[in-house]
Scaffold this active site. Structure first.
Site, PDB file in Angstrom:
ATOM      1  N   ASN A  19     -10.637  -3.380  -6.636  1.00  0.00           N
ATOM      2  CA  ASN A  19      -9.820  -2.376  -7.330  1.00  0.00           C
ATOM      3  C   ASN A  19     -10.282  -2.091  -8.767  1.00  0.00           C
ATOM      4  OD1 ASN A  19      -6.677  -3.297  -5.688  1.00  0.00           O
ATOM      5  ND2 ASN A  19      -8.097  -1.642  -5.205  1.00  0.00           N
ATOM      6  N   ASP A  28       0.826  -1.215   0.000  1.00  0.00           N
ATOM      7  CA  ASP A  28       0.000   0.000   0.000  1.00  0.00           C
ATOM      8  C   ASP A  28       0.863   1.269   0.000  1.00  0.00           C
ATOM      9  OD1 ASP A  28      -2.309   1.493   0.035  1.00  0.00           O
ATOM     10  OD2 ASP A  28      -2.540   1.387   2.209  1.00  0.00           O
TER      11      ASP A  28
HETATM   12  C1  FPP Z   1      -2.204   0.053  -3.222  1.00  0.00           C
HETATM   13  O1  FPP Z   1      -1.673   1.345  -3.164  1.00  0.00           O
HETATM   14  C2  FPP Z   1      -1.607  -0.605  -4.352  1.00  0.00           C
HETATM   15  C3  FPP Z   1      -2.310  -1.198  -5.369  1.00  0.00           C
HETATM   16  C4  FPP Z   1      -3.778  -1.273  -5.418  1.00  0.00           C
HETATM   17  C5  FPP Z   1      -1.590  -1.793  -6.498  1.00  0.00           C
HETATM   18  C6  FPP Z   1      -0.332  -2.517  -6.106  1.00  0.00           C
HETATM   19  C7  FPP Z   1       0.350  -2.870  -7.330  1.00  0.00           C
HETATM   20  C8  FPP Z   1       1.660  -2.968  -7.498  1.00  0.00           C
HETATM   21  C9  FPP Z   1       2.677  -2.804  -6.432  1.00  0.00           C
HETATM   22  C10 FPP Z   1       2.175  -3.306  -8.809  1.00  0.00           C
HETATM   23  C11 FPP Z   1       1.660  -4.633  -9.237  1.00  0.00           C
HETATM   24  C12 FPP Z   1       2.667  -5.663  -9.168  1.00  0.00           C
HETATM   25  C13 FPP Z   1       2.508  -6.819  -9.819  1.00  0.00           C
HETATM   26  C14 FPP Z   1       3.600  -7.776  -9.892  1.00  0.00           C
HETATM   27  C15 FPP Z   1       1.270  -7.181 -10.513  1.00  0.00           C
HETATM   28  P1  FPP Z   1      -2.636   2.575  -3.480  1.00  0.00           P
HETATM   29  O2  FPP Z   1      -2.627   2.819  -4.936  1.00  0.00           O
HETATM   30  O3  FPP Z   1      -3.978   2.324  -2.884  1.00  0.00           O
HETATM   31  O4  FPP Z   1      -1.866   3.710  -2.733  1.00  0.00           O
HETATM   32  P2  FPP Z   1      -2.520   4.963  -2.004  1.00  0.00           P
HETATM   33  O5  FPP Z   1      -3.282   4.408  -0.820  1.00  0.00           O
HETATM   34  O6  FPP Z   1      -1.314   5.747  -1.596  1.00  0.00           O
HETATM   35  O7  FPP Z   1      -3.396   5.656  -2.985  1.00  0.00           O
END
Ligand code: FPP
Length: 246
Positions: A75, A27
């Site tokens: 998501n 996250d």
């Molecule tokens: C949450 O952070 C992250 C996600 C929903 C996506 C995570 C994805 C990756 C690390 C890349 C994917 C990797 C592979 C190998 C498929 P957020 O976007 O909710 O962060 P925020 O809370 O700061 O907005």
């Protein structure tokens, strides 16, 4: 990982060793990008880079299983460009895995419902699974289009079919386990959530029954080897009783 080589001194409480299985909620990518004036997609690209690095580190220190939460069943409601960017990252990662898995001694497995993914990604998932069979190193489980409730519903549907077909008539904890994505592996010992939130967000709800939790404020792209060492150190100081008296 000097910590795990240290001798226990007299009177020091028993240390919990290295976890066999670590699960991570990756996250904070969006906030990491915003802080730098970059689009959220740049945060996901940096998060994916960090995931590669942390997977190699887990392999090197002797973690047997690493499960990462990359994309939840919820998501899909994010903006299209963000969803497409994360799907692109998954495809690249799997393509690259075809070559790298053997070289890096890392097995790559997919946990989630592949039905909504492109035929190309579905094919890559199958191939990664086949290649994984003769690799012995750390097993990395990528949770994508994953939701713990969805996983349990799917398990129950499969089980109900078994009952209808007359192949089962009782239901035990072991039976439930058998139909989860994680059927062949031990439950996570340690669940880590960087990014400042203290919740599970529909991640491994069945498997976390006796997991230890570690939360920290660092955004995932900055959660490096030293941060993981801190989590491992915190874990090693926990007393796990599994409901018993020590
Ligand atoms: C949450 O952070 C992250 C996600 C929903 C996506 C995570 C994805 C990756 C690390 C890349 C994917 C990797 C592979 C190998 C498929 P957020 O976007 O909710 O962060 P925020 O809370 O700061 O907005």
């Amino acid at each position: 990982m000097e910590l795990f080589k240290k001798k226990k001194t007299a009177g020091e409480p028993e240390r919990t060793g290295l976890p066999r299985h670590i699960a991570i909620i990756m996250d904070g990518n969006g906030r990491w990008a915003k802080k730098r004036g970059l689009p959220r997609t740049a945060g996901h690209a940096a998060g994916a880079e960090n995931f590669r690095k942390i997977a190699r580190y887990c392999r090197d220190v002797g973690i047997e299983y690493l499960t990462v939460y990359a994309f939840s069943t919820e998501n899909w409601s994010r903006p299209d460009d963000e969803v497409n960017a994360i799907l692109g990252i998954l495809e690249n990662y799997l393509e690259e895995a075809m070559e790298r898995m053997r070289k890096e001694n890392i097995r790559v497995k997919f946990f989630g419902n592949p039905a909504r993914l492109s035929p190309k990604i579905q094919e890559l998932i199958k191939k990664a699974d086949e290649i994984s069979r003769d690799i012995t190193g750390c097993q990395v489980n990528v949770c994508f289009n994953y939701g713990a409730r969805d996983e349990m519903v799917r398990a129950m549907q499969t089980y109900a079919e078994e009952v209808k077909a007359g192949r089962a008539n009782d239901i035990t904890e072991a039976d439930v386990n058998r139909y989860l994505y994680s059927a062949d592996i031990p439950d996570p010992d340690l669940i880590i959530r960087p990014g400042g939130e203290c919740r599970l967000s529909n991640f491994l709800l069945w498997q976390c029954a006796y997991a230890e939790f570690y939360f920290c404020d660092t955004y995932w792209p900055d959660f490096d080897e030293a941060e993981l060492d801190k989590a491992l150190e915190a874990f090693s100081g926990r007393q796990r009783r599994f409901g018993k008296v020590k």
